[in-house]
Motif scaffolding. Sequence first.
Motif, PDB file in Angstrom:
ATOM      1  N   HIS A 118       0.916  -1.192  -0.142  1.00 38.38           N
ATOM      2  CA  HIS A 118      -0.076  -0.042   0.014  1.00 38.38           C
ATOM      3  C   HIS A 118       0.668   1.204   0.004  1.00 38.38           C
ATOM      4  O   HIS A 118       1.719   1.238   0.743  1.00 38.38           O
ATOM      5  CB  HIS A 118      -0.815  -0.065   1.352  1.00 38.38           C
ATOM      6  N   ARG A 119       0.210   2.115  -0.694  1.00 37.97           N
ATOM      7  CA  ARG A 119       1.302   3.451  -0.682  1.00 37.97           C
ATOM      8  C   ARG A 119       0.663   4.752  -1.217  1.00 37.97           C
ATOM      9  O   ARG A 119       0.019   4.608  -2.402  1.00 37.97           O
ATOM     10  CB  ARG A 119       2.282   3.290  -1.660  1.00 37.97           C
ATOM     11  N   LEU A 120       0.159   5.683  -0.580  1.00 36.58           N
ATOM     12  CA  LEU A 120      -0.505   6.843  -0.811  1.00 36.58           C
ATOM     13  C   LEU A 120       0.482   7.797  -1.179  1.00 36.58           C
ATOM     14  O   LEU A 120       1.772   7.811  -0.688  1.00 36.58           O
ATOM     15  CB  LEU A 120      -1.267   7.405   0.546  1.00 36.58           C
ATOM     16  N   ALA A 124      -1.170  13.295   0.503  1.00 35.15           N
ATOM     17  CA  ALA A 124      -2.272  12.899   1.416  1.00 35.15           C
ATOM     18  C   ALA A 124      -1.702  12.427   2.907  1.00 35.15           C
ATOM     19  O   ALA A 124      -0.873  11.919   3.036  1.00 35.15           O
ATOM     20  CB  ALA A 124      -3.027  11.685   0.854  1.00 35.15           C
ATOM     21  N   ARG A 125      -2.505  12.853   3.820  1.00 36.12           N
ATOM     22  CA  ARG A 125      -2.338  13.012   5.163  1.00 36.12           C
ATOM     23  C   ARG A 125      -2.920  11.910   5.621  1.00 36.12           C
ATOM     24  O   ARG A 125      -4.225  11.891   5.765  1.00 36.12           O
ATOM     25  CB  ARG A 125      -2.738  14.101   5.900  1.00 36.12           C
ATOM     26  N   PHE A 126      -2.690  10.649   6.118  1.00 38.05           N
ATOM     27  CA  PHE A 126      -3.085   9.483   6.682  1.00 38.05           C
ATOM     28  C   PHE A 126      -2.421   9.151   7.990  1.00 38.05           C
ATOM     29  O   PHE A 126      -1.226   9.323   7.951  1.00 38.05           O
ATOM     30  CB  PHE A 126      -3.295   8.404   5.721  1.00 38.05           C
ATOM     31  N   GLY A 155      -8.620  -2.322  -0.602  1.00 39.15           N
ATOM     32  CA  GLY A 155      -9.437  -0.968  -1.048  1.00 39.15           C
ATOM     33  C   GLY A 155      -8.758  -0.143  -1.740  1.00 39.15           C
ATOM     34  O   GLY A 155      -7.612  -0.321  -2.106  1.00 39.15           O
ATOM     35  N   ALA A 156      -9.454   1.004  -2.472  1.00 37.52           N
ATOM     36  CA  ALA A 156      -9.119   1.710  -3.604  1.00 37.52           C
ATOM     37  C   ALA A 156      -7.880   2.384  -3.269  1.00 37.52           C
ATOM     38  O   ALA A 156      -6.958   2.960  -3.948  1.00 37.52           O
ATOM     39  CB  ALA A 156     -10.157   2.249  -4.578  1.00 37.52           C
ATOM     40  N   LEU A 157      -8.156   3.097  -1.899  1.00 34.13           N
ATOM     41  CA  LEU A 157      -7.164   3.967  -1.421  1.00 34.13           C
ATOM     42  C   LEU A 157      -7.044   5.472  -2.180  1.00 34.13           C
ATOM     43  O   LEU A 157      -6.212   6.085  -2.174  1.00 34.13           O
ATOM     44  CB  LEU A 157      -5.746   3.417  -1.311  1.00 34.13           C
ATOM     45  N   SER A 158      -8.215   5.697  -3.018  1.00 35.61           N
ATOM     46  CA  SER A 158      -8.372   6.695  -3.704  1.00 35.61           C
ATOM     47  C   SER A 158      -8.977   7.788  -2.579  1.00 35.61           C
ATOM     48  O   SER A 158      -9.584   7.222  -1.430  1.00 35.61           O
ATOM     49  CB  SER A 158      -9.241   6.419  -4.583  1.00 35.61           C
ATOM     50  N   MET A 159      -9.059   8.980  -3.162  1.00 34.07           N
ATOM     51  CA  MET A 159      -9.813   9.947  -2.320  1.00 34.07           C
ATOM     52  C   MET A 159     -11.224   9.728  -2.056  1.00 34.07           C
ATOM     53  O   MET A 159     -11.842   9.881  -1.144  1.00 34.07           O
ATOM     54  CB  MET A 159      -9.649  11.385  -3.001  1.00 34.07           C
ATOM     55  N   CYS A 196     -10.701  19.670   3.202  1.00 31.19           N
ATOM     56  CA  CYS A 196      -9.544  19.419   2.204  1.00 31.19           C
ATOM     57  C   CYS A 196      -8.381  19.201   3.457  1.00 31.19           C
ATOM     58  O   CYS A 196      -7.682  18.493   2.977  1.00 31.19           O
ATOM     59  CB  CYS A 196      -9.127  20.389   1.243  1.00 31.19           C
ATOM     60  N   SER A 197      -8.402  20.089   4.194  1.00 30.31           N
ATOM     61  CA  SER A 197      -7.271  20.350   5.166  1.00 30.31           C
ATOM     62  C   SER A 197      -6.881  19.247   5.953  1.00 30.31           C
ATOM     63  O   SER A 197      -6.365  18.809   6.702  1.00 30.31           O
ATOM     64  CB  SER A 197      -7.136  21.387   6.182  1.00 30.31           C
ATOM     65  N   THR A 198      -8.092  18.426   6.289  1.00 33.85           N
ATOM     66  CA  THR A 198      -8.373  17.183   7.003  1.00 33.85           C
ATOM     67  C   THR A 198      -6.900  16.013   6.342  1.00 33.85           C
ATOM     68  O   THR A 198      -6.435  15.459   7.164  1.00 33.85           O
ATOM     69  CB  THR A 198      -9.423  16.487   7.216  1.00 33.85           C
ATOM     70  N   CYS A 199      -7.088  16.076   5.058  1.00 31.81           N
ATOM     71  CA  CYS A 199      -6.228  14.945   4.627  1.00 31.81           C
ATOM     72  C   CYS A 199      -5.292  15.562   3.473  1.00 31.81           C
ATOM     73  O   CYS A 199      -4.323  14.849   2.905  1.00 31.81           O
ATOM     74  CB  CYS A 199      -6.969  14.145   3.682  1.00 31.81           C
ATOM     75  N   HIS A 200      -5.073  16.899   3.458  1.00 27.70           N
ATOM     76  CA  HIS A 200      -3.987  17.513   2.525  1.00 27.70           C
ATOM     77  C   HIS A 200      -2.977  18.287   3.301  1.00 27.70           C
ATOM     78  O   HIS A 200      -3.786  19.170   4.154  1.00 27.70           O
ATOM     79  CB  HIS A 200      -4.728  18.203   1.214  1.00 27.70           C
ATOM     80  N   TYR A 201      -1.948  18.432   3.179  1.00 26.93           N
ATOM     81  CA  TYR A 201      -0.991  19.519   3.900  1.00 26.93           C
ATOM     82  C   TYR A 201      -1.090  20.758   3.075  1.00 26.93           C
ATOM     83  O   TYR A 201      -1.380  20.909   1.763  1.00 26.93           O
ATOM     84  CB  TYR A 201       0.417  18.776   3.669  1.00 26.93           C
TER      85      TYR A 201
END
Length: 201
Positions: A118-120, A124-126, A155-159, A196-201
């Motif tokens: 798995h690699r995001l 993306a902030r996970f 899982g798709a691991l997509s947005m 957006c800021s929950t998951c993006h820097y």
Amino acid sequence: MLGNFGQLSVGQKIAGALVACLVLTLVGAGVVYVFPTASNQGYAPEQPIPFSHKLHAGTHKIDCRYCHVGVTESRHATVPSVSVCMNCHRVVKAESPWIQQIKKHYDEKKPIEWVRVHRLPDHARFNHQAHVRKGLDCKACHGDVGQMEKVRQVGALSMGWCLQCHRGMDVSSSVLSAAKPGADPAHPGELAPYQCSTCHY
Ligand code: HEC
Ligand code: HEC
Ligand code: HEC
Ligand code: HEC
Ligand code: HEC
């Protein structure tokens, strides 16, 4: 002409149906192109040593956290070092050629080069901690790893995949009871923030 469709020959109807299918396929492909959904779903690379989750986590019921110690403390679940394997394999099945190979890594202090599944992307902030501490099971995102000989990305691991759960759309009852106990399954509402800021820097 459309009104005469009933009088067309079988061959013409089939040709018409094929054209319709082709158009639908092209439209479908266009939609997928505009909204990329899946990343590496289904990816299950060969590993340098055939480590079986089915055997360790399934048959022998070794807790996921025994090996993936990071899940409750950090972004990364982390993959165990060779010394964790040697806790058991100094004794267990020591005669196996695979175990001898593992011991060689240990003696030579050379990590086993597991292939990442798995690699995001970096933007993306996970983090595991936020999810696992909330009580979500590994299965909610990884499927039943305890039944896998070889780990596969489920899982798709997509947005869209992240958002679907955060917005409480189509979530399983076990996810719902962990994330929002007592919520009405038909209208669960939001389970986690989705700015957006929950998951993006
Ligand atoms: C005895 C140690 C051990 C146990 C127990 C264990 N794992 Fe693993 N896990 C590993 C190792 C080693 C790897 C790296 C090799 C591989 O991918 O098979 C790994 C890889 C993974 C990966 C893929 C990592 C990546 O590269 O993306 C996931 C997901 C995972 N484990 C989930 C679980 C879950 C869920 C459980 C419990 C049901 C579990 N593991 C139990 C040792 C373990
Ligand atoms: C909410 C979804 C979710 C849950 C729950 C979850 N994971 Fe993950 N896991 C992911 C995502 C997304 C990645 C990819 C992370 C990345 O690339 O930074 C991942 C990556 C991993 C990896 C690869 C190495 C790493 O640290 O990134 C392992 C191992 C892993 N998960 C194990 C587990 C285990 C064990 C559990 C249960 C205790 C678990 N995960 C629960 C979504 C989840
Ligand atoms: C808590 C104990 C425990 C830990 C930790 C552990 N294993 Fe195992 N492993 C077992 C048991 C039990 C078996 C099954 C032995 C048997 O079939 O008699 C096994 C079997 C294996 C086998 C199959 C050997 C063969 O030839 O049949 C491999 C390969 C293996 N383990 C790799 C690993 C790796 C790699 C790690 C570290 C990431 C690891 N194990 C960590 C208990 C453990
Ligand atoms: C199966 C459901 C599920 C999936 C899939 C999921 N999440 Fe979550 N996420 C949650 C829940 C539940 C929380 C905890 C909310 C809380 O603490 O109230 C959470 C919390 C978070 C947080 C912490 C929010 C905060 O500031 O408190 C981040 C960041 C996050 N998720 C990112 C992601 C990303 C990125 C993905 C996709 C790669 C993802 N999540 C996939 C359910 C999910
Ligand atoms: C719950 C987590 C989450 C939230 C909230 C979220 N994203 Fe994302 N986003 C992701 C993940 C994970 C990826 C990487 C996976 C992918 O490219 O599909 C991503 C990828 C992206 C990309 C890159 C797409 C590409 O093709 O590389 C953009 C642009 C983006 N997000 C914008 C946004 C905007 C704007 C918002 C707010 C409206 C938002 N995101 C909210 C998780 C999230």
